[in-house]
Design a protein around this motif. Structure first.
Motif, PDB file in Angstrom:
ATOM      1  N   TRP A  34       0.811  -1.215   0.000  1.00 20.00           N
ATOM      2  CA  TRP A  34       0.000   0.000   0.000  1.00 20.00           C
ATOM      3  C   TRP A  34       0.844   1.263   0.000  1.00 20.00           C
ATOM      4  CZ3 TRP A  34      -4.669   0.601  -1.605  1.00 20.00           C
ATOM      5  CH2 TRP A  34      -5.553  -0.472  -1.562  1.00 20.00           C
ATOM      6  N   THR A  35       2.020   1.217   0.635  1.00 20.97           N
ATOM      7  CA  THR A  35       2.847   2.429   0.601  1.00 20.97           C
ATOM      8  C   THR A  35       3.367   2.687  -0.810  1.00 20.97           C
ATOM      9  OG1 THR A  35       4.704   3.600   1.596  1.00 20.97           O
ATOM     10  CG2 THR A  35       5.012   1.271   1.251  1.00 20.97           C
ATOM     11  N   MET A  36       3.634   1.630  -1.566  1.00 20.94           N
ATOM     12  CA  MET A  36       4.067   1.826  -2.947  1.00 20.94           C
ATOM     13  C   MET A  36       2.916   2.322  -3.825  1.00 20.94           C
ATOM     14  SD  MET A  36       7.226   1.457  -3.026  1.00 20.94           S
ATOM     15  CE  MET A  36       8.254   1.134  -1.592  1.00 20.94           C
ATOM     16  N   LEU A  37       1.730   1.768  -3.632  1.00 16.96           N
ATOM     17  CA  LEU A  37       0.573   2.274  -4.373  1.00 16.96           C
ATOM     18  C   LEU A  37       0.297   3.731  -4.017  1.00 16.96           C
ATOM     19  CD1 LEU A  37      -1.864  -0.787  -4.194  1.00 16.96           C
ATOM     20  CD2 LEU A  37      -0.640   0.070  -6.198  1.00 16.96           C
ATOM     21  N   GLY A  38       0.548   4.078  -2.761  1.00 23.77           N
ATOM     22  CA  GLY A  38       0.323   5.454  -2.326  1.00 23.77           C
ATOM     23  C   GLY A  38       1.351   6.439  -2.846  1.00 23.77           C
ATOM     24  N   ARG A  39       2.477   5.944  -3.377  1.00 24.01           N
ATOM     25  CA  ARG A  39       3.521   6.813  -3.929  1.00 24.01           C
ATOM     26  C   ARG A  39       3.477   6.895  -5.449  1.00 24.01           C
ATOM     27  NH1 ARG A  39       8.964   4.736  -0.766  1.00 24.01           N
ATOM     28  NH2 ARG A  39       7.978   4.304   1.236  1.00 24.01           N
ATOM     29  N   LEU A  69      -5.002  11.425   9.424  1.00 27.86           N
ATOM     30  CA  LEU A  69      -4.333  12.419   8.593  1.00 27.86           C
ATOM     31  C   LEU A  69      -4.227  11.933   7.150  1.00 27.86           C
ATOM     32  CD1 LEU A  69      -2.693  15.078   8.417  1.00 27.86           C
ATOM     33  CD2 LEU A  69      -0.661  13.727   8.962  1.00 27.86           C
ATOM     34  N   LEU A  70      -3.917  10.662   6.970  1.00 26.67           N
ATOM     35  CA  LEU A  70      -3.827  10.111   5.623  1.00 26.67           C
ATOM     36  C   LEU A  70      -5.177  10.144   4.910  1.00 26.67           C
ATOM     37  CD1 LEU A  70      -1.500   7.071   6.361  1.00 26.67           C
ATOM     38  CD2 LEU A  70      -0.983   8.924   4.765  1.00 26.67           C
ATOM     39  N   VAL A  71      -6.234   9.853   5.636  1.00 32.06           N
ATOM     40  CA  VAL A  71      -7.570   9.874   5.039  1.00 32.06           C
ATOM     41  C   VAL A  71      -7.929  11.290   4.575  1.00 32.06           C
ATOM     42  CG1 VAL A  71     -10.033   9.588   5.504  1.00 32.06           C
ATOM     43  CG2 VAL A  71      -8.399   7.856   6.304  1.00 32.06           C
ATOM     44  N   VAL A  72      -7.738  12.267   5.470  1.00 31.55           N
ATOM     45  CA  VAL A  72      -8.120  13.649   5.145  1.00 31.55           C
ATOM     46  C   VAL A  72      -7.272  14.187   3.992  1.00 31.55           C
ATOM     47  CG1 VAL A  72      -8.206  16.013   6.022  1.00 31.55           C
ATOM     48  CG2 VAL A  72      -8.978  14.122   7.465  1.00 31.55           C
ATOM     49  N   THR A  73      -5.961  14.024   4.076  1.00 28.16           N
ATOM     50  CA  THR A  73      -5.104  14.563   3.022  1.00 28.16           C
ATOM     51  C   THR A  73      -5.267  13.792   1.714  1.00 28.16           C
ATOM     52  OG1 THR A  73      -3.265  13.195   3.845  1.00 28.16           O
ATOM     53  CG2 THR A  73      -3.389  15.480   4.612  1.00 28.16           C
ATOM     54  N   GLY A  74      -5.467  12.486   1.808  1.00 26.31           N
ATOM     55  CA  GLY A  74      -5.654  11.702   0.585  1.00 26.31           C
ATOM     56  C   GLY A  74      -6.877  12.146  -0.199  1.00 26.31           C
ATOM     57  N   ILE A  75      -7.989  12.359   0.490  1.00 24.74           N
ATOM     58  CA  ILE A  75      -9.206  12.823  -0.182  1.00 24.74           C
ATOM     59  C   ILE A  75      -9.015  14.241  -0.712  1.00 24.74           C
ATOM     60  CG2 ILE A  75     -11.630  13.419   0.166  1.00 24.74           C
ATOM     61  CD1 ILE A  75     -11.778  11.095   2.172  1.00 24.74           C
ATOM     62  N   GLY A 108      -4.814  11.606  -9.214  1.00 26.69           N
ATOM     63  CA  GLY A 108      -5.498  11.973  -7.975  1.00 26.69           C
ATOM     64  C   GLY A 108      -6.233  10.807  -7.360  1.00 26.69           C
ATOM     65  N   ALA A 109      -6.878  10.006  -8.201  1.00 27.80           N
ATOM     66  CA  ALA A 109      -7.594   8.836  -7.690  1.00 27.80           C
ATOM     67  C   ALA A 109      -6.623   7.837  -7.068  1.00 27.80           C
ATOM     68  CB  ALA A 109      -8.390   8.182  -8.819  1.00 27.80           C
ATOM     69  N   LEU A 110      -5.479   7.631  -7.715  1.00 27.55           N
ATOM     70  CA  LEU A 110      -4.470   6.729  -7.155  1.00 27.55           C
ATOM     71  C   LEU A 110      -3.963   7.234  -5.808  1.00 27.55           C
ATOM     72  CD1 LEU A 110      -2.329   5.833 -10.302  1.00 27.55           C
ATOM     73  CD2 LEU A 110      -3.732   4.263  -8.956  1.00 27.55           C
ATOM     74  N   ALA A 111      -3.777   8.551  -5.696  1.00 25.40           N
ATOM     75  CA  ALA A 111      -3.317   9.125  -4.434  1.00 25.40           C
ATOM     76  C   ALA A 111      -4.330   8.870  -3.327  1.00 25.40           C
ATOM     77  CB  ALA A 111      -3.075  10.625  -4.597  1.00 25.40           C
ATOM     78  N   THR A 112      -5.605   9.064  -3.649  1.00 31.78           N
ATOM     79  CA  THR A 112      -6.653   8.866  -2.647  1.00 31.78           C
ATOM     80  C   THR A 112      -6.758   7.404  -2.234  1.00 31.78           C
ATOM     81  OG1 THR A 112      -7.909  10.750  -3.507  1.00 31.78           O
ATOM     82  CG2 THR A 112      -9.104   9.151  -2.160  1.00 31.78           C
ATOM     83  N   VAL A 113      -6.831   6.514  -3.219  1.00 33.43           N
ATOM     84  CA  VAL A 113      -6.969   5.085  -2.927  1.00 33.43           C
ATOM     85  C   VAL A 113      -5.744   4.578  -2.163  1.00 33.43           C
ATOM     86  CG1 VAL A 113      -7.095   2.787  -3.954  1.00 33.43           C
ATOM     87  CG2 VAL A 113      -8.498   4.641  -4.861  1.00 33.43           C
ATOM     88  N   GLY A 114      -4.550   5.008  -2.583  1.00 33.57           N
ATOM     89  CA  GLY A 114      -3.341   4.573  -1.903  1.00 33.57           C
ATOM     90  C   GLY A 114      -3.286   5.040  -0.462  1.00 33.57           C
ATOM     91  N   ALA A 115      -3.661   6.299  -0.229  1.00 34.63           N
ATOM     92  CA  ALA A 115      -3.629   6.834   1.138  1.00 34.63           C
ATOM     93  C   ALA A 115      -4.656   6.127   2.022  1.00 34.63           C
ATOM     94  CB  ALA A 115      -3.899   8.340   1.117  1.00 34.63           C
ATOM     95  N   LEU A 116      -5.858   5.892   1.486  1.00 33.61           N
ATOM     96  CA  LEU A 116      -6.896   5.222   2.282  1.00 33.61           C
ATOM     97  C   LEU A 116      -6.497   3.784   2.593  1.00 33.61           C
ATOM     98  CD1 LEU A 116     -10.169   6.505   0.540  1.00 33.61           C
ATOM     99  CD2 LEU A 116      -9.073   7.367   2.611  1.00 33.61           C
ATOM    100  N   GLY A 117      -5.954   3.079   1.592  1.00 38.77           N
ATOM    101  CA  GLY A 117      -5.536   1.698   1.825  1.00 38.77           C
ATOM    102  C   GLY A 117      -4.397   1.603   2.816  1.00 38.77           C
ATOM    103  N   PHE A 118      -3.458   2.524   2.728  1.00 35.75           N
ATOM    104  CA  PHE A 118      -2.328   2.531   3.668  1.00 35.75           C
ATOM    105  C   PHE A 118      -2.805   2.859   5.075  1.00 35.75           C
ATOM    106  CE2 PHE A 118       1.629   4.698   5.325  1.00 35.75           C
ATOM    107  CZ  PHE A 118       2.314   3.518   5.542  1.00 35.75           C
ATOM    108  N   ALA A 119      -3.744   3.796   5.185  1.00 38.56           N
ATOM    109  CA  ALA A 119      -4.299   4.130   6.499  1.00 38.56           C
ATOM    110  C   ALA A 119      -4.980   2.916   7.122  1.00 38.56           C
ATOM    111  CB  ALA A 119      -5.293   5.292   6.372  1.00 38.56           C
ATOM    112  N   LYS A 120      -5.708   2.152   6.313  1.00 36.58           N
ATOM    113  CA  LYS A 120      -6.380   0.943   6.820  1.00 36.58           C
ATOM    114  C   LYS A 120      -5.359  -0.082   7.297  1.00 36.58           C
ATOM    115  CE  LYS A 120      -9.781  -1.897   7.561  1.00 36.58           C
ATOM    116  NZ  LYS A 120     -10.729  -1.665   8.692  1.00 36.58           N
ATOM    117  N   MET A 121      -4.273  -0.260   6.526  1.00 32.88           N
ATOM    118  CA  MET A 121      -3.248  -1.222   6.933  1.00 32.88           C
ATOM    119  C   MET A 121      -2.561  -0.783   8.217  1.00 32.88           C
ATOM    120  SD  MET A 121      -3.269  -3.878   5.087  1.00 32.88           S
ATOM    121  CE  MET A 121      -1.826  -4.518   5.915  1.00 32.88           C
TER     122      MET A 121
END
Length: 409
Positions: free
Chosen positions: A20-25, A79-85, A179-192
């Motif tokens: 998830w951190t790689m998807l988030g980057r 923080l990841l959820v808010v900034t990712g969205i 932008g969608a990748l940034a949001t999905v990556g941040a949300l998935g990483f936050a969940k993990m």
């Protein structure tokens, strides 16, 4: 050699966190290319495209330490959820500005890019700060090496995906998907992070030395030198990239830039995998010295020193020299986590991201000037100067002292 990787894979949640951190980057490596196409098509100016792209990077750089400190003090998941969205929505708005406003309004785009950059989700500093809380010994060294190796891969894959979307659909669509990748990556990483029990704030240490460190993170011995090292390494690597592109354009074969860049990434990947499997504490100065040798070897195989240059010889030098990139980056990243106070690691990695951004900003105009006035070998020599400075800084970074980890609630 494979045992550290087995230990790494056996730790619960670590493979998921890495994924998830790689998807988030991924979005960070493709957005600048898509942005350049969008702004250049809107304004008919690559210079203005560079201004807007620099504004986005400036926002990301400014926000790095601030977001890192917020993650340390209040927890990373929310923080990841808010900034990712926010970041995903912001990039979508940027994508549609050219269809709503005339090109004369480009300063509005620059301001918008800077504001959107401020909301970039801090996936990189959060992920690098969490590894010492989950791993120890060889497994910890291995995860930093895997991190550096996969990051190199992202810098090869991200721009290709962005260019594909630009060609197949449009630059605006490429930015929206970033932008969608940034949001999905941040949300998935936050969940993990939540599943791994690492979503909350880091409790402060109670020992006297760490309390003094909290007064000023940048006063911690070795932190400023580590930031300078990151700046120098990123600047040197980008200057080598620009040198390869400049030489490929000179010989009328732009495709060679992509091929040689891929060879360089393969060398880095091989070096990273080997280094990650080694036992013992990585020697930072030695790894930066090997990086210096790899970059310096490019100078005599490029014009005007060696003209006409052989792409086969350049490729061989890049393959061998690239093997030192990921190990050096991994050792530098790991050392920051070792010398920073545990409750301020994320902030430290935020500063590291900002230093890398500054290195990026310095390297672009410097490499362009050297290519214009001296040629590829002179630009490569400029990269050598940055790595030499990096070696001098690496010597000043102290070996870590054992610091007790704070108890996690």
């Amino acid at each position: 050699m494979l045992q550290p990787y087995r230990d790494l894979a056996a730790v619960p949640r670590v493979p998921g966190l890495l994924t998830w951190t790689m998807l988030g980057r991924l979005h960070l490596t493709g957005t600048p290319l898509a942005m350049s196409f969008l702004i250049a098509g809107w304004t008919d100016s690559y210079a203005l495209a560079g201004v807007v792209g620099a504004a986005l990077m400036a926002g990301i750089g400014v926000a790095g330490p601030v977001r890192g400190r917020a993650a340390d003090r209040r927890g990373a998941a929310r923080l990841l959820v808010v900034t990712g969205i926010s970041y995903g929505v912001g990039l979508t708005v940027i994508a549609f500005i050219p269809s709503l406003l005339p090109a004369a309004w480009w300063p509005v785009m620059a301001v918008a890019a800077f504001v959107v950059g401020l909301s970039n989700p801090p996936v990189i500093p959060v992920s690098r700060a969490v590894w010492p809380r989950l791993l120890k010994g060889p497994a910890l060294n291995s995860v930093y090496t895997v991190d550096a190796t996969l990051t190199e891969l992202l810098y090869a894959v991200g721009p290709l995906l962005a260019a594909f979307l630009v060609a197949l659909v449009s630059p605006a669509a490429s930015i929206v998907i970033s932008g969608a990748l940034a949001t999905v990556g941040a949300l998935g990483f936050a969940k993990m992070l939540s599943l791994a029990g690492q979503s909350g704030p880091v409790p402060a240490s109670t020992d006297g030395e760490t309390r003094r460190d909290r007064v000023g993170l940048l006063n911690t011995p070795g932190i400023l030198a580590s930031l300078g090292l990151a700046l120098c390494l990123v600047a040197a690597l980008l200057m080598v990239d620009m040198t390869i592109v400049g030489w490929a354009r000179e010989v009328g074969a732009p495709i060679l830039a992509g091929v040689l860049g891929a060879v360089w990434a393969i060398g880095s990947g091989i070096g990273g995998l080997v280094a990650g499997g080694l036992s013992g504490m990585p020697r930072l100065t030695r790894r930066v010295l090997l990086n210096l040798l790899g970059v310096a070897a490019l100078v005599p195989v490029l014009p005007p020193v060696f003209d006409p240059a052989s792409p086969w010889l350049i490729g061989l030098v890049l393959l061998l020299g690239g093997a030192a990139i990921a190990p050096a980056a991994a050792a530098a990243n790991a050392r920051v986590g070792e010398i920073a106070p545990p409750e301020r690691r994320t902030e430290a990695y935020g500063w590291l991201s900002s230093a890398s951004t500054v290195g990026f900003s310095i390297a672009l105009p410097t490499s362009g000037f050297l290519l214009d006035h001296g040629g590829p070998s002179v630009a490569a020599a400029g990269a050598v100067v940055f790595v030499v400075l990096g070696v001098l800084l690496a010597v000043r970074i102290p070996a870590p002292k054992p610091v007790p980890e704070p108890a996690l609630s």
